[in-house]
Design a protein around this motif. Structure first.
Motif, PDB file in Angstrom:
ATOM      1  N   HIS A 248       0.807  -1.225   0.000  1.00  0.00           N
ATOM      2  CA  HIS A 248       0.000   0.000   0.000  1.00  0.00           C
ATOM      3  C   HIS A 248       0.841   1.277   0.000  1.00  0.00           C
ATOM      4  CE1 HIS A 248      -3.080  -2.940   0.848  1.00  0.00           C
ATOM      5  NE2 HIS A 248      -2.494  -3.272   1.987  1.00  0.00           N
ATOM      6  N   LEU A 249       1.927   1.239  -0.733  1.00  0.00           N
ATOM      7  CA  LEU A 249       2.721   2.444  -0.942  1.00  0.00           C
ATOM      8  C   LEU A 249       2.119   3.266  -2.074  1.00  0.00           C
ATOM      9  CD1 LEU A 249       6.230   0.764  -0.849  1.00  0.00           C
ATOM     10  CD2 LEU A 249       5.458   2.475   0.793  1.00  0.00           C
ATOM     11  N   LYS A 250       2.431   4.555  -2.091  1.00  0.00           N
ATOM     12  CA  LYS A 250       2.130   5.354  -3.277  1.00  0.00           C
ATOM     13  C   LYS A 250       3.212   5.040  -4.311  1.00  0.00           C
ATOM     14  CE  LYS A 250       2.004   9.950  -5.270  1.00  0.00           C
ATOM     15  NZ  LYS A 250       2.260  11.401  -5.074  1.00  0.00           N
ATOM     16  N   LEU A 251       2.800   4.514  -5.451  1.00  0.00           N
ATOM     17  CA  LEU A 251       3.749   4.253  -6.535  1.00  0.00           C
ATOM     18  C   LEU A 251       3.835   5.507  -7.395  1.00  0.00           C
ATOM     19  CD1 LEU A 251       2.756   0.603  -7.510  1.00  0.00           C
ATOM     20  CD2 LEU A 251       4.313   1.399  -5.717  1.00  0.00           C
ATOM     21  N   ASP A 252       4.964   6.145  -7.344  1.00  0.00           N
ATOM     22  CA  ASP A 252       5.158   7.431  -8.019  1.00  0.00           C
ATOM     23  C   ASP A 252       5.882   7.189  -9.343  1.00  0.00           C
ATOM     24  OD1 ASP A 252       5.927  10.024  -8.824  1.00  0.00           O
ATOM     25  OD2 ASP A 252       5.987  10.711  -6.743  1.00  0.00           O
ATOM     26  N   TYR A 253       5.232   7.552 -10.436  1.00  0.00           N
ATOM     27  CA  TYR A 253       5.789   7.311 -11.770  1.00  0.00           C
ATOM     28  C   TYR A 253       6.375   8.575 -12.398  1.00  0.00           C
ATOM     29  CZ  TYR A 253       3.442   2.801 -11.424  1.00  0.00           C
ATOM     30  OH  TYR A 253       3.048   1.549 -11.010  1.00  0.00           O
ATOM     31  N   THR A 254       6.613   9.589 -11.591  1.00  0.00           N
ATOM     32  CA  THR A 254       7.125  10.862 -12.114  1.00  0.00           C
ATOM     33  C   THR A 254       8.371  10.655 -12.976  1.00  0.00           C
ATOM     34  OG1 THR A 254       6.269  12.091 -10.209  1.00  0.00           O
ATOM     35  CG2 THR A 254       8.066  13.113 -11.467  1.00  0.00           C
ATOM     36  N   TYR A 255       9.311   9.865 -12.468  1.00  0.00           N
ATOM     37  CA  TYR A 255      10.580   9.699 -13.176  1.00  0.00           C
ATOM     38  C   TYR A 255      10.507   8.647 -14.283  1.00  0.00           C
ATOM     39  CZ  TYR A 255      12.602  12.512  -9.429  1.00  0.00           C
ATOM     40  OH  TYR A 255      12.905  13.520  -8.545  1.00  0.00           O
ATOM     41  N   ASN A 256       9.347   8.064 -14.463  1.00  0.00           N
ATOM     42  CA  ASN A 256       9.152   7.145 -15.580  1.00  0.00           C
ATOM     43  C   ASN A 256       8.680   7.864 -16.830  1.00  0.00           C
ATOM     44  OD1 ASN A 256       9.198   4.362 -16.523  1.00  0.00           O
ATOM     45  ND2 ASN A 256       6.961   4.490 -16.622  1.00  0.00           N
ATOM     46  N   GLU A 257       8.336   9.129 -16.691  1.00  0.00           N
ATOM     47  CA  GLU A 257       7.908   9.896 -17.859  1.00  0.00           C
ATOM     48  C   GLU A 257       9.048  10.000 -18.859  1.00  0.00           C
ATOM     49  OE1 GLU A 257       4.883  10.977 -18.491  1.00  0.00           O
ATOM     50  OE2 GLU A 257       4.134  10.171 -16.581  1.00  0.00           O
ATOM     51  N   ARG A 258       8.725   9.770 -20.113  1.00  0.00           N
ATOM     52  CA  ARG A 258       9.777   9.752 -21.145  1.00  0.00           C
ATOM     53  C   ARG A 258      10.489  11.082 -21.281  1.00  0.00           C
ATOM     54  NH1 ARG A 258       6.953   5.265 -20.039  1.00  0.00           N
ATOM     55  NH2 ARG A 258       7.040   3.669 -21.667  1.00  0.00           N
ATOM     56  N   ASN A 259       9.799  12.173 -20.983  1.00  0.00           N
ATOM     57  CA  ASN A 259      10.407  13.496 -21.129  1.00  0.00           C
ATOM     58  C   ASN A 259      10.940  14.060 -19.820  1.00  0.00           C
ATOM     59  OD1 ASN A 259       7.999  13.968 -19.872  1.00  0.00           O
ATOM     60  ND2 ASN A 259       7.260  15.557 -21.285  1.00  0.00           N
ATOM     61  N   ASP A 260      11.009  13.235 -18.764  1.00  0.00           N
ATOM     62  CA  ASP A 260      11.552  13.729 -17.499  1.00  0.00           C
ATOM     63  C   ASP A 260      13.025  14.096 -17.695  1.00  0.00           C
ATOM     64  OD1 ASP A 260      11.300  13.989 -14.429  1.00  0.00           O
ATOM     65  OD2 ASP A 260      13.122  12.811 -14.732  1.00  0.00           O
ATOM     66  N   PRO A 261      13.432  15.291 -17.285  1.00  0.00           N
ATOM     67  CA  PRO A 261      14.809  15.728 -17.557  1.00  0.00           C
ATOM     68  C   PRO A 261      15.889  14.931 -16.839  1.00  0.00           C
ATOM     69  CG  PRO A 261      13.675  17.297 -16.138  1.00  0.00           C
ATOM     70  CD  PRO A 261      12.633  16.341 -16.631  1.00  0.00           C
ATOM     71  N   ASN A 262      15.541  14.243 -15.739  1.00  0.00           N
ATOM     72  CA  ASN A 262      16.554  13.477 -14.999  1.00  0.00           C
ATOM     73  C   ASN A 262      16.973  12.202 -15.715  1.00  0.00           C
ATOM     74  OD1 ASN A 262      16.715  14.887 -12.208  1.00  0.00           O
ATOM     75  ND2 ASN A 262      14.513  14.726 -12.612  1.00  0.00           N
ATOM     76  N   GLN A 263      16.083  11.638 -16.503  1.00  0.00           N
ATOM     77  CA  GLN A 263      16.367  10.422 -17.280  1.00  0.00           C
ATOM     78  C   GLN A 263      16.964   9.314 -16.417  1.00  0.00           C
ATOM     79  OE1 GLN A 263      15.676  10.057 -20.972  1.00  0.00           O
ATOM     80  NE2 GLN A 263      14.260  11.494 -19.987  1.00  0.00           N
ATOM     81  N   PHE A 264      16.355   9.084 -15.245  1.00  0.00           N
ATOM     82  CA  PHE A 264      16.851   8.049 -14.338  1.00  0.00           C
ATOM     83  C   PHE A 264      16.748   6.638 -14.936  1.00  0.00           C
ATOM     84  CE2 PHE A 264      15.865  11.230 -10.890  1.00  0.00           C
ATOM     85  CZ  PHE A 264      17.167  11.372 -10.467  1.00  0.00           C
ATOM     86  N   TYR A 265      15.882   6.467 -15.901  1.00  0.00           N
ATOM     87  CA  TYR A 265      15.743   5.153 -16.544  1.00  0.00           C
ATOM     88  C   TYR A 265      17.075   4.653 -17.100  1.00  0.00           C
ATOM     89  CZ  TYR A 265      14.096   1.651 -19.954  1.00  0.00           C
ATOM     90  OH  TYR A 265      13.905   0.500 -20.685  1.00  0.00           O
ATOM     91  N   PHE A 266      17.922   5.583 -17.499  1.00  0.00           N
ATOM     92  CA  PHE A 266      19.210   5.226 -18.107  1.00  0.00           C
ATOM     93  C   PHE A 266      20.363   5.268 -17.110  1.00  0.00           C
ATOM     94  CE2 PHE A 266      16.494   7.244 -21.298  1.00  0.00           C
ATOM     95  CZ  PHE A 266      16.465   6.278 -22.283  1.00  0.00           C
TER      96      PHE A 266
END
Length: 334
Positions: A248-266
């Motif tokens: 029951h956590l809040k799953l935050d998808y902010t950094y999963n956005e393709r245009n997020d400037p942090n690009q943490f996916y990479f």
């Protein structure tokens, strides 16, 4: 005499377990704040000298990890000759970067009971940035928190195994090196995999789960989920359902956005699996004021939050390891 003997042998065979009856919450709840704290105060201790890649401090931390796996009855993968996958200095050479010593990935393994050739990887990097100007950069959150989470997730699976619920698929616990200098350890594994890439069903990567960021300063009951939907709708849904059922956590998808400037996916080790088409999830608490500073120390970790996030990773891993089908790759990773 033959028939009674056959009957006796048949009666002596262990009954196949009904995994639907397994008490997943019981095993999940063996992942505790107290145990995580015990491990992290050792892994992120000053004596580990910031665990810089290839240093004696990092090797000392690695030996501690191996001792913990041995203590719960685990071993290295049967396909390997020991606990270490050597990552040579030459592989980690980058222009304008310091020369690194030879280092090692560390692996531990639970063989699958029904589909042992299918491999779930759970990863975290155990290196940090070492000592700078005489100050130890302990890397408690980055990534001592993920490193110790792997130890606790492993012991939870071993508790289940002792009750007859060993994972149906094999699980590779992979502590990678050289992340801070360029994702080197995971890149080396991806190019020299112990098990075929085609047999690797997913990678759950845990990198920084012990703190909260400024966006959640009033409520730490969250975790950033990155990449879960990039390659597999199944994987995304499995994680969502595990959270809804157990944590029951809040799953935050902010950094999963393709245009997020942090690009943490990479920017963490999961990417070296994702680029090969292996579904991934990156669990992350976001950046805080102590990120890559000597003040990232174990006294600042919120162990209850770390435990709950590790429990989510366990619950997702449980489903991945035991469900009838592996997650379908139905997206291109972009």
């Amino acid at each position: 005499m033959l028939m009674p003997f056959l009957i006796a042998c048949s009666a002596g065979k262990a009954q196949k377990k009904d995994y639907a009856k397994a008490d997943v919450a019981k095993y999940m709840n063996t992942i505790t704040a107290a145990d995580l704290k015990k491990h992290l105060y050792i892994v992120a201790n000053d004596t580990m000298e910031g665990r810089n890649t290839g240093t004696e401090g990092q090797k000392k931390a690695g030996k501690y990890l191996i001792d913990q796996y041995k203590a719960i009855g685990m071993s290295y993968p049967p396909a390997a000759t020991g606990w270490y996958q050597k990552v040579p200095s030459e592989f980690m050479t980058r222009a304008f970067s310091p020369k690194l010593n030879d280092s090692e990935n560390i692996w531990a393994f639970i063989p699958g009971t029904e589909k042992p050739d299918e491999i779930l990887v759970i990863s975290a990097h155990y290196d940090h940035v070492g000592v700078k100007n005489g100050e130890v950069y302990n890397g408690a959150d980055d990534d001592g928190s993920g490193t110790t989470a792997l130890l606790e997730i492993a012991q939870a699976f071993m508790k289940a195994k002792q009750d007859g619920y060993g994972p149906k698929r094999s699980i590779l616990f992979l502590h990678v090196t050289g992340e801070e200098h360029g994702l080197h350890g995971s890149r080396y594994y991806s190019e020299h995999p112990l098990y075929p890439v085609a047999n690797t069903i997913a990678d759950l990567n845990i990198d920084m789960i012990g703190r909260r960021d400024n966006a959640h300063k009033d409520n730490g009951e969250y975790v950033y989920v990155i990449g879960s939907d990039r390659l597999s709708t199944d994987l995304h849904n499995i994680n969502e359902e595990a959270n809804e059922k157990y944590t029951h956590l809040k799953l935050d998808y902010t950094y999963n956005e393709r245009n997020d400037p942090n690009q943490f996916y990479f920017r963490s080790d999961h990417y070296n699996f994702a680029k090969l088409g292996i579904p991934i999830i990156f669990y992350f608490n976001g950046v805080h004021d102590d990120y890559h500073r000597p003040t990232d120390t174990p006294d600042k970790i919120e162990y209850n939050l770390q435990a709950k996030r590790a429990q989510l990773a366990f619950a997702t891993a449980w489903e991945l390891a035991n469900r009838p089908e592996r997650p379908v790759v139905d997206k291109d990773g972009k």
